[in-house]
Design a protein around this motif. Structure first.
Motif, PDB file in Angstrom:
ATOM      1  N   GLU A 152      -3.205  -3.985   6.743  1.00  0.00           N
ATOM      2  CA  GLU A 152      -3.679  -3.138   5.917  1.00  0.00           C
ATOM      3  C   GLU A 152      -2.949  -1.571   5.384  1.00  0.00           C
ATOM      4  O   GLU A 152      -3.392  -0.974   4.468  1.00  0.00           O
TER       5      GLU A 152
ATOM      6  N   LYS B 104      -7.568   1.076   4.212  1.00  0.00           N
ATOM      7  CA  LYS B 104      -8.757   0.367   4.922  1.00  0.00           C
ATOM      8  C   LYS B 104      -9.923  -0.423   3.837  1.00  0.00           C
ATOM      9  O   LYS B 104     -10.052   0.061   2.834  1.00  0.00           O
ATOM     10  N   GLN B 105     -10.031  -1.684   4.362  1.00  0.00           N
ATOM     11  CA  GLN B 105     -10.688  -2.619   3.368  1.00  0.00           C
ATOM     12  C   GLN B 105     -11.855  -2.080   2.997  1.00  0.00           C
ATOM     13  O   GLN B 105     -12.276  -2.328   1.674  1.00  0.00           O
TER      14      GLN B 105
ATOM     15  N   GLY C 158      -6.040  -3.117  11.623  1.00  0.00           N
ATOM     16  CA  GLY C 158      -5.493  -3.078  10.616  1.00  0.00           C
ATOM     17  C   GLY C 158      -4.077  -3.305  10.661  1.00  0.00           C
ATOM     18  O   GLY C 158      -3.358  -3.841   9.484  1.00  0.00           O
TER      19      GLY C 158
END
Length: 634
Positions: free
Chosen positions: A384, A411-412, A379
Motif C-alpha cells: 500500500e 490505505k485502501q 500495508g
C-alpha cells in the motif's frame, strides 16, 4: 489460583528446612498473568519450637499424672525446660514458673505466684482469647494459640501458648500447665520478609505490588465515602543521561534522595511508590477537585526545583507528571494507572518538565496508533506504500537535477495517511527498517528506469532513519540495492539528520567514510534545528547541507530568519558544501536564496511531491520551458 503449602525441603549445605511456600500469579496492568511470584518463609525454628512445646507439654502432663514418687522427676524437667512453663490451678491462680519463663519475661517466680494467670497477658488483648481458653480447657482439656504476653517492664511480645489440664489420681483436674514460646524473633523475621517482598530495596518505598494494593484500598474507600481520589505518575526527565554520564552509583543515590523528598511531599494517608526504574507513583486519597491534585503536583515540582548534591556533583533534575482521577478516568486500579501513564507521556511530548491530566483523547490517540501499527504491517504486505518525488532545481542553470523520494501510505479503506502520523510509529516499532529498505530499493529502481528512458542525469535523495543508519548491515545492503537495480552510486544521495550523526561519533564517521568510498553523497537534512555543531561539519565526510523549511517559510518578512539562512549559506560555501533550501513557496524567497548563493531549492513553488508518472511528466514539461519560472517577470 494461588497455592500455598508447608513442606520439608532438602538443602545440600543446611540440611532439611521446614518451609512455608506460596505461589501467586502476577498480573500486569492489562490483568494478564505475566509470571509467578514465589514466596518462601523458613519456619524451621518455629516448627522445632512447636515440636518441643508438644513434647514438653506431654512430659509435664504424663509426669503429673504419675504417682507422688515421680514428683522429683517432674520438678527436674520443670526446672530444666527450655520453654517458659507456668503452673496455675483450677481458679487461674499461678502456682509457680520455671527459670526459662522468668528469663523470657523478667517476672520473678516468687512475685507472680498467687497472681491471676490472666495478668500475664496484654490487657487490650486479654478478652480475645481468655474466655475461649477456659471454655476449651473444660471441653477438651487443651488450648493452643498465639497471644500477646507482657514482660515485667511492660513490653508486649507475641508468644505461642499451649495450655494443658493435668489430672490427679482421682481423675479430676488438679492444675494447668502453660508452655510459652517467645515469637519475637520469628515475627521480626516475618516482618523483614514482608518488607523485602513489598518494598523497593533501593529507596525503601513501597514497590509496584504494594502500590496496586494501596490503590485498590483507596478505590474501595472512595466508593464507600463517595469521594474522589487520584493516581499521579512522576517520571524523572533525562535520568538515563545522569546514569550514563556519572554512573549507576550516582543514579542510585539520586533516586534515594528523590524518595526522601517525596516522602515529605505526601500526606500521611497518601502513598508514594517506586513503580519503575525512574518512575514514581502516588496514591492521593480524598481529592476534592483537580485543584487538590495540582497542589500535590506543585509540591513535587517545587521539591525538584532545588539541586541534588550527589557526591561532588550538583545535579538539577526535572520531572514530567501525569494524573488520572477516580471515578472520572477509570473504574479500577489498572485503568487509572494506565491512564496516568498516558498523561505523563503527553507531558513528555509537550517538552518535559510538564504536567497533564488524563483526557479521553489520549486513549483514542493511543488506540489509533496501535491500529495504525497493525495496519502498517498489513500495508507492507499488501504494497500500500507509494513513493512520491519532489524535484530539486539548480539555481544557477535553472534545470531539474534530481529529486527527493518521499513515502506516502495509500490505505485502501481510508485514503492517504500523512507521513507525520505513520513515520513516528514506524520508528518506535522498528517497522521503519523494512519500510526504509523498500524505499531505498524502489527509489533506486525507479531512478535507473527514468535514466534508461532518457530523462536526464537524475540524482535521487533518500532519507535514512536512525535505526537504518546504525544497522551493521547498512553498507552491504546499500551496495546490494545498487547492484540489483543497476543504479550508479553517483545517482544516489542519502539524507541523515543532525541528531543521527551526533550519536556514537566514531561509528558514525566510520560508516560515512565507507559510503563516501562508494561514491555516494551524504546530505544533512533539516540543518539548523538540531545540534548545529560546526565540529561535525569539519569532521564528517558530508557534501550537502539542507536548510530546514522553518527558516525559509518566513524568509521574506523575518529579518532574523534571513540572517540565519544567509549565515548558513555563507558557512556552507566556505566549507565547500552544496546548499539546498527546502520549503520554497514564493518567488521572493527563491530570489533571495539565489542572490545569497544557495545552490539548489525544492518546494511547492517549483512543484508539490507527485507520484512517479506525474513527476516524470512534470520533468518533461519543465524541459520545454525557455526560462525558469522565477525569471519570467524579471
Amino acid at each position: 489460583e494461588s497455592l500455598s503449602y508447608q513442606s520439608w525441603v532438602e538443602y545440600d549445605q543446611a540440611g532439611r528446612r521446614w518451609m512455608d511456600i506460596s505461589f501467586q500469579p502476577y498480573q500486569n496492568s492489562h490483568q494478564k498473568i505475566d509470571g509467578i511470584v514465589v514466596i518462601a518463609r523458613d519456619l524451621t525454628d518455629r516448627k522445632q519450637a512447636e515440636e518441643r512445646l508438644q513434647s514438653a507439654t506431654e512430659v509435664f502432663s504424663s509426669a503429673l499424672s504419675q504417682a507422688e514418687d515421680r514428683l522429683n522427676v517432674v520438678s527436674e524437667v520443670f526446672q530444666a525446660a527450655g520453654e517458659g512453663v507456668v503452673l496455675f490451678d483450677r481458679e487461674g491462680i499461678i502456682i509457680s514458673a520455671n527459670p526459662a519463663f522468668t528469663s523470657m519475661t523478667g517476672h520473678a517466680a516468687d512475685t507472680i505466684s498467687g497472681q491471676q494467670f490472666a495478668h500475664l497477658f496484654a490487657e487490650n488483648k486479654r478478652s480475645t482469647f481468655y474466655d475461649e481458653m477456659w471454655g476449651m480447657l473444660k471441653d477438651s482439656h487443651r488450648w493452643r494459640g498465639e497471644v500477646w504476653s507482657v514482660r515485667h517492664n511492660g513490653e508486649k511480645f507475641p508468644a505461642m501458648l499451649t495450655v494443658t489440664a493435668a489430672k490427679g489420681n482421682s481423675g479430676k483436674i488438679q492444675q494447668h500447665i502453660a508452655v510459652f514460646n517467645d515469637l519475637t524473633d520469628i515475627r521480626k523475621s516475618q516482618e523483614q520478609l514482608y518488607h523485602r517482598t513489598y518494598h523497593d530495596l533501593l529507596t525503601g518505598l513501597p514497590n509496584r505490588e504494594l502500590f496496586m494494593d494501596r490503590l485498590d484500598q483507596a478505590i474501595h474507600h472512595s466508593k464507600r465515602s463517595n469521594c474522589r481520589m487520584s493516581v499521579l505518575v512522576c517520571d524523572l526527565d533525562a535520568f538515563k543521561r545522569i546514569n550514563d554520564s556519572l554512573g549507576h552509583d550516582c543514579g542510585d543515590m539520586l533516586l534515594r534522595e528523590v524518595a526522601r523528598r517525596m516522602r515529605e511531599v505526601v500526606r500521611s494517608g497518601d502513598t508514594v511508590s517506586r513503580i519503575g526504574g525512574d518512575v514514581l507513583g502516588f496514591v492521593l486519597r480524598d481529592i476534592g477537585s483537580t485543584k487538590d491534585a495540582e497542589l500535590v503536583v506543585n509540591k513535587v515540582t517545587k521539591a525538584f526545583s532545588k539541586p541534588f548534591y550527589i557526591k561532588k556533583h550538583t545535579l538539577y533534575c526535572t520531572v514530567s507528571l501525569g494524573a488520572a482521577l477516580f471515578p472520572d478516568d477509570g473504574a479500577d486500579a489498572g485503568d487509572l494507572v494506565r491512564n496516568a501513564h498516558l498523561a505523563v507521556n503527553h507531558a513528555k511530548e509537550a517538552g518535559r518538565d510538564n504536567f497533564r491530566f488524563y483526557q479521553q483523547e489520549m486513549t483514542e490517540k493511543v488506540t489509533r496508533r496501535r491500529s495504525l501499527e497493525e495496519c502498517m504491517r498489513l500495508g507492507l504486505e499488501k504494497e500500500e506504500f507509494r513513493l512520491f518525488y519532489q524535484p530539486k532545481i539548480c539555481l544557477k542553470s535553472g534545470r531539474i537535477i534530481g529529486m527527493e523520494a518521499l513515502v506516502r501510505w495509500e490505505k485502501q479503506d481510508s485514503g492517504i495517511i500523512s507521513p507525520a502520523e505513520f513515520i513516528p510509529i514506524a520508528e518506535e516499532t522498528g517497522l521503519i527498517v523494512p519500510l526504509g529498505e523498500w524505499i531505498l530499493f524502489e527509489a533506486c529502481r525507479q531512478t535507473q528506469e527514468w535514466i534508461d528512458q532518457g530523462h536526464g542525469n537524475l540524482k535521487v535523495a533518500v532519507n535514512l532513519s536512525a535505526r537504518q543508519f546504525h544497522q551493521k548491515a547498512l553498507i552491504n545492503h546499500v551496495q546490494s540495492v545498487l547492484d540489483q537495480t543497476g543504479l550508479g552510486p553517483e545517482h544516489l544521495e542519502l539524507e541523515i539528520t543532525e541528531s543521527l550523526v551526533m550519536h556514537d561519533l566514531d561509528q558514525t564517521i566510520a560508516t560515512l567514510d565507507e559510503l563516501k568510498a562508494m561514491q555516494i553523497d551524504i546530505a544533512v537534512d533539516d540543518f539548523g534545528t538540531g545540534y548545529s555543531s560546526l565540529s561535525y561539519l569539519k569532521r564528517f565526510p558530508i557534501q550537502t547541507l539542507k536548510i530546514d523549511q522553518s527558516f525559509v517559510r518566513e524568509l521574506s518578512a523575518d529579518s532574523e530568519d534571513a540572517a540565519i539562512v544567509s549565515a548558513i549559506i555563507s558557512l556552507g560555501k566556505n566549507l565547500k558544501l552544496n546548499i539546498v533550501a527546502e520549503g520554497v513557496e514564493e518567488v521572493t524567497q527563491l530570489r533571495l536564496l539565489r542572490d545569497w548563493g544557495c545552490d539548489q531549492v525544492q518546494g511547492y513553488f517549483i512543484s508539490r511531491p507527485n507520484a512517479g508518472p506525474e513527476f516524470i511528466k512534470f520533468v518533461a514539461e519543465y524541459k520545454q520551458r525557455s526560462t525558469p519560472p522565477w525569471q519570467a517577470d524579471e
